[in-house]
Scaffold this motif. Structure first.
Motif, PDB file in Angstrom:
ATOM      1  N   UNK A 110      -8.354  53.950 -61.664  1.00  0.00           N
ATOM      2  CA  UNK A 110      -8.021  53.115 -62.812  1.00  0.00           C
ATOM      3  C   UNK A 110      -8.854  53.510 -64.019  1.00  0.00           C
ATOM      4  N   UNK A 111      -8.313  53.243 -65.182  1.00  0.00           N
ATOM      5  CA  UNK A 111      -9.020  53.613 -66.412  1.00  0.00           C
ATOM      6  C   UNK A 111     -10.386  52.945 -66.535  1.00  0.00           C
ATOM      7  N   UNK A 112     -11.359  53.698 -67.000  1.00  0.00           N
ATOM      8  CA  UNK A 112     -12.669  53.135 -67.322  1.00  0.00           C
ATOM      9  C   UNK A 112     -12.886  53.345 -68.817  1.00  0.00           C
ATOM     10  N   UNK A 113     -12.221  52.498 -69.632  1.00  0.00           N
ATOM     11  CA  UNK A 113     -12.313  52.723 -71.079  1.00  0.00           C
ATOM     12  C   UNK A 113     -13.746  52.544 -71.576  1.00  0.00           C
ATOM     13  N   UNK A 114     -14.122  53.396 -72.516  1.00  0.00           N
ATOM     14  CA  UNK A 114     -15.512  53.351 -72.977  1.00  0.00           C
ATOM     15  C   UNK A 114     -15.706  52.391 -74.145  1.00  0.00           C
ATOM     16  N   UNK A 115     -14.601  51.818 -74.637  1.00  0.00           N
ATOM     17  CA  UNK A 115     -14.727  50.893 -75.761  1.00  0.00           C
ATOM     18  C   UNK A 115     -15.243  49.538 -75.282  1.00  0.00           C
ATOM     19  N   UNK A 116     -15.908  48.851 -76.147  1.00  0.00           N
ATOM     20  CA  UNK A 116     -16.384  47.509 -75.826  1.00  0.00           C
ATOM     21  C   UNK A 116     -15.341  46.471 -76.220  1.00  0.00           C
TER      22      UNK A 116
END
Lengths: 351, 351
Positions: A17-23
């Motif tokens: 699954x995606x691990x987006x780096x945005x907060x």
């Protein structure tokens, strides 16, 4: 293609699954625990003597095996620890599934099973779930090279009765049976008590969900001394030192804090049960999950559309673009606040 | 033996060096660095936000790949990171050595190579070292399924000329060639510059020796974008999340502190060169090591006797009870103080 590429193992890897780096996003896509790890874990890190990192860790991971053995009331020789339960299962496929007969697992299940089988060129056969999405135990009684299934199953969240689990083991005493209990701590019942009776049973669990330590990479397996010895032999033939002492110490701290563990699991169960009501009201149907996620399909709007609309609102859930399940969303149970944001967003999207 | 045991992979695992749990010993048996990790590593741990451990780490290990790419002046797509170099090499055997022809490696070398080959049932052929314990490059030119050797070699400590390393690669462009550079930072020369020229070359290094982070479990490989892509495909088919974010951050901090790295490596080289003089005076002979250990044999006392006598004095060195090398000790280079204790003990034992 160059000649050297002929000898390269060609595989279709698992897609995490995606691990987006945005907060600032609400992350309900990888079944992570919304609560932090036990307070003792923070203490371990803060007080860690960094100088000891120059030395190799304990290859036997003894302290953590002992803590887990104590918790499950088994001997420490019945415990195997690895770099997350994926590592434990990857090693188990390599160690135990060496037959010409196919390994059996459900057709709707953790999508890493066929990836591991393909990696090692292990024959396998997928067994269809029933209409109710439950495992049909009789399908697993035929001649095979091993059996693996999650309980509760992912991504359905459905729990099989321990009686049925035992029936599958009982009918498969000539192969290794792996029960993958990554999600068992959210109201499920563990097959661990069967390991004394069936020396071919491996029960796999993880720190990634119920112990809020996906980032630390700790998984483990419980089984007979003989089974665990075989698994360790393969591990020591692959990588002697898998867990850092830091991970070992943090793992011990988490296991020791049973109260925190129970409280956070209970909170998630409570949020999940409330979510079932709310999602039903929003027009979703779903199997009755006993895990920390709900596998939901909507009566009128496609899962893919909802998935994309939620993403635009910075809410990530998991969508599998795969046959049989491509109209479902796997929604991780977050905090009550995160779930409220989800319901609001869904109301807007569906409204 | 039960029927289920027929399908178990039977292996003869690698035996790691002892990790005694007692304090107060002088540990010169597993080639650990006697100096602590770079100060930045301590800061990472102390200030780590434990709450983030509830989330999965970055599966691509991007930050560390970028830091390493910058250091070695390559693209980050040319960097692969794993749980120590053992994990990196274990994955590489699985990914690259899939031929019916034997993989070639030296007969005296890292004793994990034949363990990995046996684990995956890869045929292999060991090539004898020369009289001078150097690799005879021509032995590696025949038809094979791949080539792997350490440079400097372990446990001899001998460095092969980069010209000879290139000759081996040049003569093996139809298979993958792995140069295992675990010990290269103590005065050796890396083959990294060849990865642009030979897309079948994988250079493996580690944080366990020169970066004092054996306990953190970080290893890496450098190669062509194509080679690294194949390796990552296999990794993602085994375990998506291998390194914790904590390990990634600590690794980045270590790579960024080039001055500390150079200083500690230089100290070890200085101590090693002094050790050569002292050991010679004590009656030892040894190949001229370029690693952080010395592979020594004594003119009159057996290695096994010295090993056991040292252990009684709480000094651990490595003894291999194996043909060809059973009269040698592999002595890790410690601090100058630790080495003085070693010389005193040896004087007493040999005197």
């Amino acid at each position: 293609m160059k000649t050297w590429e002929n000898n390269v193992r060609k595989v279709e890897p698992y897609t995490p699954g995606e691990q987006p780096k945005v907060n600032g996003i609400i992350k309900l896509n990888t079944n992570e625990n919304p609560y932090p790890p036990a307070p003792g874990v923070r203490e371990v890190l803060k007080n860690y003597n960094t100088d000891t990192l120059r030395k190799y860790p304990d290859p036997a991971i003894s302290n953590l095996c002992e803590a887990l053995a104590e918790k499950y009331k088994v001997n420490k020789e019945q415990v195997f620890v690895g770099v997350g339960s994926d590592d434990v299962i990857a090693m188990s496929f390599l160690a135990f599934f060496n037959s010409d007969e196919p390994v059996f697992f459900p057709d709707i299940t953790y999508s890493f099973y066929d990836v591991w089988a393909n990696l090692y060129k292990i024959p396998f056969e997928k067994k269809a779930l029933g209409e109710d999405m439950h495992i049909k135990k009789e399908d697993y009684y035929g001649k095979n090279g091993g059996v693996i299934f999650p309980n509760p199953n992912a991504p359905t969240g459905l729990m099989e009765d321990l009686k049925d689990v035992e029936d599958i083991i009982k009918n498969n005493q000539d192969v290794v049976v792996i029960v993958d209990e990554a999600y068992v701590d959210f109201g499920g019942k563990s097959a661990v008590s069967f390991i004394e009776k069936y020396d071919n049973l491996l029960v796999v669990q993880t720190f990634s969900k119920s112990r809020s330590m996906a980032g630390m990479r700790i998984g483990y397996a419980l089984g007979s001394t003989k089974l665990i010895k075989y698994l360790n032999d393969v591990k020591y033939s692959f990588n002697s030192y898998t867990l850092s002492n830091l991970a070992i110490d943090a793992g011990v701290a988490a296991v020791k804090d049973d109260e925190y563990f129970k409280n956070t699991c209970e909170s998630i169960v409570k949020t999940r049960e409330a979510a079932k009501e709310r999602l039903k009201d929003l027009g979703f149907t779903f199997p009755d999950s006993m895990a920390n996620f709900i596998f939901a399909t909507h009566r009128s709007v496609s899962a893919k559309d909802i998935f994309e609309a939620l993403k635009k609102k910075n809410i990530y859930v998991r969508y599998f673009d795969k046959p049989l399940i491509d109209n479902y969303l796997r929604i991780t149970v977050g905090t009550p606040q995160e779930m409220e944001s989800l319901y609001s967003a869904l109301s807007e999207i569906l409204g």
